[in-house]
Design a protein around this motif. Structure first.
Motif, PDB file in Angstrom:
ATOM      1  N   GLU A 141      -7.257   2.611  -0.038  1.00 13.55           N
ATOM      2  CA  GLU A 141      -7.383   2.271   1.269  1.00 13.55           C
ATOM      3  C   GLU A 141      -8.761   2.772   1.649  1.00 13.55           C
ATOM      4  O   GLU A 141      -9.353   3.836   1.485  1.00 13.55           O
ATOM      5  N   GLY A 165      -9.848  -1.787  -2.612  1.00 10.67           N
ATOM      6  CA  GLY A 165      -8.787  -2.040  -1.538  1.00 10.67           C
ATOM      7  C   GLY A 165      -8.293  -3.439  -1.708  1.00 10.67           C
ATOM      8  O   GLY A 165      -8.985  -4.557  -2.224  1.00 10.67           O
ATOM      9  N   THR A 177       0.852  -1.218   0.110  1.00  5.82           N
ATOM     10  CA  THR A 177       0.134   0.088  -0.160  1.00  5.82           C
ATOM     11  C   THR A 177       0.750   1.333  -0.096  1.00  5.82           C
ATOM     12  O   THR A 177       0.456   1.922  -0.751  1.00  5.82           O
TER      13      THR A 177
END
Length: 397
Positions: free
Chosen positions: A241, A280, A217
């Motif tokens: 996210e 996500g 991420t």
């Protein structure tokens, strides 16, 4: 009710047809730039309103960039039907499969950095836990030629998805949940068959290679800042996210079913926040959400300003694979051509969870057009996108 993620409702196909209303009567003296800009804005505003009405007036954002500069933007409709909430520049939408293009760009950047190889079996990175990993390569995953069966149709995963009897939209998913539904690939490398499963596996490879989901991420967020799609906490335009603080900014996705009518995919199944299947990790087949501007900034940086990949890598990315070409398709590595009149755009579509998306860049002219909408099943984004592309083409050279 069938699992919605199991269907690709917005397949990006070549959009053909002749341009209507070609701009041929140029005035003897060119109008001032401000007058030209005003006329173009009015034409695009009208095109947005009329095309939105044609598909039931969903919530819509649309933007046009040219070499990084905003040419036009427009919003229409409601982000949320109840309570009525208008779409604004700040509203977030799920990108669905449009995110494959973004993830592929990051993957190819990792290839350029020597951290991955396109034609090395993925077992070199993840071992043999994934069926077929000793044969399947990154190139196969990016070009939808790996041959993996649809994981969403598996009895292990289908009940956990929207419409399944075990679906819980507030409970996070894990790679282990997905992995239980994987099956061995069929004729790997032989044919082009669009595959969400392949991109789920690709994301797992990237996560393992990065050292875990959080490190992946962080790495993707850092890469995205190079596109100008900055992700400050108070105004993110592109994100992978899911954060509860973003819930008030999110449009709700709406989808129409024969037996249920039109439902709110955020609330119908009892969700209290952003559904955990919406985007996500671990959803590499639909990893991102954001605004139309965020998506446009990314592909503008990729295709118009050419800031994200080396020229040879970019050319390889947009070149149709031999398997795709054999099927009369133009799909390369997570991107394909869209033809409108005499103009060719490079991009991708997406559709999931009530959202649909289409973004593309006219690489010859450095123009990027991005449309996001929150009603799936009416081809809203594609209809609006095509009308805006024709309108822009007819008013510009």
């Amino acid at each position: 009710m069938p699992t919605t993620r199991a269907r690709r409702l917005l397949a990006l196909v070549s959009l053909t047809g002749l341009l209507t209303g070609l701009f041929t009567a140029a005035p003897a003296t060119a109008a001032p730039a401000s007058r030209q800009a005003t006329d173009l804005t009015q034409l695009l505003n009208t095109a947005l309103a009329e095309s939105s009405a044609k598909v039931g007036n969903p919530g819509v954002q649309a933007v046009i960039l040219r070499n990084g500069q905003l040419v036009w933007s427009g919003n229409s409709g409601k982000a949320v039907d109840d309570p009525p909430t208008p779409v604004t520049d700040n509203t977030l939408f799920g990108y669905a499969s449009f995110g494959k293009l973004l993830l592929a760009t990051y993957t190819l950047n990792q290839v350029e950095a020597g951290k991955l190889a396109l034609d090395t079996p993925i077992s070199a990175y993840i071992g043999h836990d994934v069926p077929g990993s000793g044969v399947i390569t990154i190139r196969m995953l990016l070009t939808h030629t790996a041959g993996y069966p649809d994981v969403y149709a598996s009895p292990e995963l289908a009940p956990l998805m929207p419409g399944g009897d075990q679906y819980q939209p507030d409970v996070p998913y894990t790679w282990e949940m997905i992995a239980r539904g994987l099956r061995a690939p069929v004729d790997p490398g032989k044919e082009y068959r669009y595959s969400n499963t392949g991109f789920l596996i690709l994301t797992h490879v990237l996560s393992v290679r990065a050292g875990g989901d959080q490190k992946l991420t962080d790495a993707i967020n850092a890469f995205n800042t190079r596109a100008g799609s900055v992700v400050p906490e108070d105004g993110r335009v592109l994100t992978m996210e899911r954060k509860q603080q973003d819930y008030s900014r999110f449009a709700h996705g709406y989808e129409t079913f024969r037996d249920l009518g039109t439902i709110d995919m955020f609330t119908y199944f009892g969700g209290t926040g952003i559904p955990t299947d919406m985007f996500g990790l671990p959803w590499g087949d639909g990893l991102f959400a954001g605004t139309a501007l965020g998506g446009a900034q990314f592909i503008d940086a990729l295709y118009a300003r050419k800031r994200l990949l080396q020229p040879a890598t970019l050319q390889a990315m947009i070149t149709p694979s031999p398997q795709s070409a054999a099927d009369n398709e133009t799909y390369g590595m997570a991107t394909e051509r869209i033809e409108v009149g005499d103009r060719v755009w490079q991009g991708h579509s997406g559709g999931y969870g009530g959202f649909n998306t289409l973004g593309g860049t006219d690489m010859t002219r450095g123009v990027t057009l991005m449309v996001v909408a929150n009603h799936l099943g009416t081809s809203a984004a594609a209809t609006i996108w095509k009308r805006l592309a024709r309108t822009y083409a007819s008013a510009t050279s």
